[in-house]
Design a protein around this motif. Structure first.
Motif, PDB file in Angstrom:
ATOM      1  N   ASP B   4       0.817  -1.215   0.000  1.00 13.34           N
ATOM      2  CA  ASP B   4       0.000   0.000   0.000  1.00 13.34           C
ATOM      3  C   ASP B   4       0.853   1.269   0.000  1.00 13.34           C
ATOM      4  OD1 ASP B   4       1.001  -0.216   2.497  1.00 13.34           O
ATOM      5  OD2 ASP B   4      -0.927  -0.200   3.544  1.00 13.34           O
ATOM      6  N   ASN B   5       2.164   1.103   0.006  1.00 14.73           N
ATOM      7  CA  ASN B   5       3.016   2.292  -0.059  1.00 14.73           C
ATOM      8  C   ASN B   5       3.885   2.288  -1.322  1.00 14.73           C
ATOM      9  OD1 ASN B   5       4.682   0.229   0.628  1.00 14.73           O
ATOM     10  ND2 ASN B   5       5.783   1.324   2.233  1.00 14.73           N
ATOM     11  N   ARG B   6       3.393   1.608  -2.352  1.00  9.24           N
ATOM     12  CA  ARG B   6       4.145   1.609  -3.615  1.00  9.24           C
ATOM     13  C   ARG B   6       3.776   2.830  -4.445  1.00  9.24           C
ATOM     14  NH1 ARG B   6       6.479  -3.201  -4.883  1.00  9.24           N
ATOM     15  NH2 ARG B   6       7.903  -1.819  -5.981  1.00  9.24           N
ATOM     16  N   VAL B   7       4.698   3.260  -5.270  1.00  7.55           N
ATOM     17  CA  VAL B   7       4.441   4.413  -6.136  1.00  7.55           C
ATOM     18  C   VAL B   7       3.421   4.035  -7.209  1.00  7.55           C
ATOM     19  CG1 VAL B   7       6.737   5.394  -5.747  1.00  7.55           C
ATOM     20  CG2 VAL B   7       6.373   3.850  -7.671  1.00  7.55           C
TER      21      VAL B   7
END
Lengths: 365, 50
Positions: B4-7
């Motif tokens: 959920d913290n990928r670009v």
């Protein structure tokens, strides 16, 4: 006069084009880029007798043509003390710049001038210049501001795409699988949190309803266009073209587009570049981007009637400012892409080595 | 790996086929359609591809 190519000899465009130039009788030398080893060392000397530049064993002489194809990143000596590595790296980088910019001041022809390449490599400048030169440009936003992106999405009347400023590759944990950046449609569920929009800036753009794509090659005062029909209808044709799934055909450039591109070239200072367009159902050409160092031999490989290889070499070896007629008159002195494929030279080129420190690749944990 | 913290660009990235992956690992030479050149950390050297 000699042709100095700034790239490794086994670079995928350097090898065939060096061979073709030599077949036509030209003296060609390569300099892979700046490094600590003798063949990569460089010098610029200043004296009352003038300025002299050497690149490895080669002296840059008046009248030479320098093609800045793909020089390697500067490499400092691996044995330098860890305490000095940052200093060494930075000095190498500054000296590399000194060489590249200095080339423009020497009595040689440089394709493309480094300053022009560095300038037009910016996507923001590209879009602005394209619009100012009369080309159709999709509405776009470049941002890392969640508020700006959300407002843009809210107010956009059409579907949107998102793309990166520069390609990137992710290597998956298995070491054999990869994912690569590609232009993709921006779906609402991708905007679930504001924070994700700050993880990396991006280019947001109205989607051009493309019938097909066009790749155009700028060669001084001439442009040559090829239509790219992708049966899969992908937003981004690149990967499908790599698998031979894209049909490449010559296509006439509309006069107003050619006029705009030539104005763009004058404004930006580039003499060579690969331009991407999307063509809609009304036949309008939409400027997407330009790569001032883009590759072109794949066009010849997909369609042998294009002869971009010979045209490029005719352009490269002609006096600066040569006309389209002059380029086409000269192109017959060079062998074709098919000639290269049929030659033993093709099989004598060692494979390119991947750069383990390449900044464009990440390893996923 | 937490996803959920990928670009965004990773979320929209394309998975390469094994043949395309050869290009990444350096096996493809003369016809690397979209090969990506060596690039310094500040983007100095790469003049781009494709």
């Amino acid at each position: 006069m000699k042709v100095v190519i700034l790239a490794e000899e086994n670079d995928n465009h350097t090898a065939p084009l060096k061979w073709a130039l030599e077949q036509a009788g030209y003296n060609v030398v390569c300099w892979a880029g700046m490094g600590w080893s003798p063949e990569k060392q460089a010098s610029i000397s200043f004296s009352d007798d003038g300025t002299r530049m050497t690149l490895g064993p080669h002296t840059v002489e008046p009248g030479d043509v320098v093609w800045i194809r793909r020089p390697q990143r500067p490499r400092s000596h691996p044995e330098v003390s860890p305490a000095d590595k940052k200093f060494s790296d930075e000095e190498y980088r500054w000296f590399f710049h000194a060489v590249m910019y200095m080339l423009e001041t020497l009595p040689v022809r440089v394709v493309n001038r480094y300053s022009a390449s560095r300038f037009i490599n910016n996507k923001s400048v590209q879009l602005l210049f394209a619009r100012q030169c009369g080309l159709k440009v999709p509405h776009s936003l470049m941002s890392n501001s969640p508020e700006a992106v959300k407002e843009y999405v809210r107010n956009s009347p059409s579907r949107l795409i998102c793309k990166a400023f520069f390609p990137h590759i992710w290597q998956k944990p298995d070491g054999h699988s990869f994912a690569v950046t590609e232009t993709f449609e921006l779906k609402p569920d991708m905007l679930s949190s504001d924070e994700v929009l700050t993880y990396a800036p991006a280019i947001y753009q109205e989607m051009v309803p493309k019938d097909f794509d066009v790749r155009m090659v700028l060669l001084g005062n001439a442009v040559y266009s090829a239509s790219l029909h992708n049966p899969k209808g992908a937003i981004d044709w690149r990967q499908d073209a790599g698998q031979g799934l894209v049909k490449v055909e010559p296509i006439a450039t509309p006069p107003e587009v050619e006029k705009g591109i030539l104005a763009f070239a004058r404004r930006s200072g580039i003499a060579y570049g690969s331009f991407d367009f999307g063509v809609d159902a009304q036949g309008q050409w939409w400027f997407l981007e330009v790569n001032e160092g883009g590759q072109f031999l794949w066009l010849d490989d997909n369609n042998r009637s294009l002869h971009i290889q010979e045209k490029f070499l005719a352009f490269l070896t002609a006096p600066e400012g040569a006309s389209r007629e002059e380029i086409e008159r000269r192109q017959s002195q060079f062998p074709t892409w098919q000639d290269y494929l049929d030659s033993p030279a093709k099989d004598q080129v060692p494979a390119e080595e991947p750069d383990p420190e390449a900044a464009f690749m990440s390893k996923e944990p | 790996m937490k996803n959920d913290n990928r670009v965004l660009s990773r979320k929209g990235a394309r998975e390469l086929t094994p043949r395309e992956a050869e290009g990444v690992t350096g096996a493809v030479r003369t016809l690397t359609l979209c090969s990506i050149g060596p690039k310094g950390p500040d983007g100095d050297v790469s003049l781009g591809e494709c």
